[in-house]
Design an enzyme around this catalytic site. Structure first.
Site: not given
Length: 199
Positions: A70, A113
Site C-alpha cells: 500500500d 494505490d
C-alpha cells in the site's frame, strides 16, 4: 468463371471478417486482464495466477509468498499535486515492481494505490530480502520526484495452502494493515505453517 469469381470473393470476405472478429475478441480478452493505467495485470488476471499457484503448491508441497503493498499518504499527492502526478506515481511504482521481480513472479495492481506480488516457491527469509530491496528502490524513486509517499508491505508465506484466494489475500492484507498501524513504511512478514492452528 464469373460465378467462381463471386464465390471466391465472398469466401475471402467471410474469412477476413472472421479473422478480424477473432483478433478483436482476443484483444478484448487481453485488455480485460490489464490495468489500463499501469499496464500491469489487474485483479482478475492476478487472481487466476494465484489460484494456479495455490493448486501447484498444494500438489508439490512447496511454499509460496503473497505480499500486499500500500502506498502510504498517496491521497496527499493527489490532493496537493493533482491526479496527473498521482497517476505518474502509480506508473513509476508499477515500473519498479515489474522490472525488479523474477520471471516466475507476478505483480499486479488491484486498484487505487494497492499492489500485490506473488512469489512462487519462496520461503519467508528469501521473500523478506526481495521486498526489502524493492522497498529501497521504491523509496528512491519517491525521493527523486519529491513525493511524500512511503510503503507498507504485508508479506505472508504459506506452507499450508489456503482454501481460497480470498483467504490468501485476507492474510496478506492483515499484515499490510499491521505495518500501517505500527507507523507505516514497514515490512511485516509471517509464515503460516498450519491454517488449522492459525484459525
Amino acid at each position: 468463371l464469373w460465378n467462381a469469381f463471386i464465390f471466391l470473393t465472398v469466401a475471402t470476405i467471410i474469412t477476413l471478417s472472421l479473422s478480424y472478429v477473432r483478433f478483436s475478441l482476443k484483444k478484448e480478452r487481453q485488455l480485460a486482464r490489464i490495468d489500463f493505467l499501469t499496464g500491469m495485470p489487474n485483479r482478475h488476471d492476478f487472481n487466476e495466477s494465484l489460484l494456479l499457484e495455490m493448486e501447484r503448491a498444494r500438489r508439490y508441497k512447496r511454499p509460496f509468498t503473497l505480499a500486499s503493498i500500500d502506498c502510504d499518504n498517496f491521497k496527499d499527492v493527489n490532493d496537493a499535486q493533482g491526479h496527473d502526478q498521482g497517476d505518474l506515481l502509480l506508473k513509476e511504482v508499477a515500473n519498479i515492481l515489474l522490472s525488479n521481480i523474477r520471471s516466475t513472479d507476478q505483480a499486479a495492481r488491484l486498484g487505487a494505490d494497492e499492489f500485490v506480488i506473488l512469489l512462487p516457491e519462496t520461503p519467508e527469509d528469501q521473500a523478506r530480502e526481495i521486498f526489502l530491496r524493492l522497498h529501497v528502490k521504491l523509496l528512491t524513486i519517491m525521493e527523486l520526484y519529491q513525493w511524500p509517499v512511503t510503503f507498507s508491505v504485508g508479506s505472508v508465506t504459506f506452507d499450508d495452502v489456503p482454501l481460497t484466494t480470498k483467504d490468501a489475500f485476507k492474510e496478506a492484507d492483515r499484515l499490510m494493515c499491521q505495518a500501517k498501524e505500527n507507523g507505516k513504511n514497514q515490512l511485516a512478514t509471517k509464515t503460516i505453517h498450519s491454517l488449522i492452528k492459525q484459525n
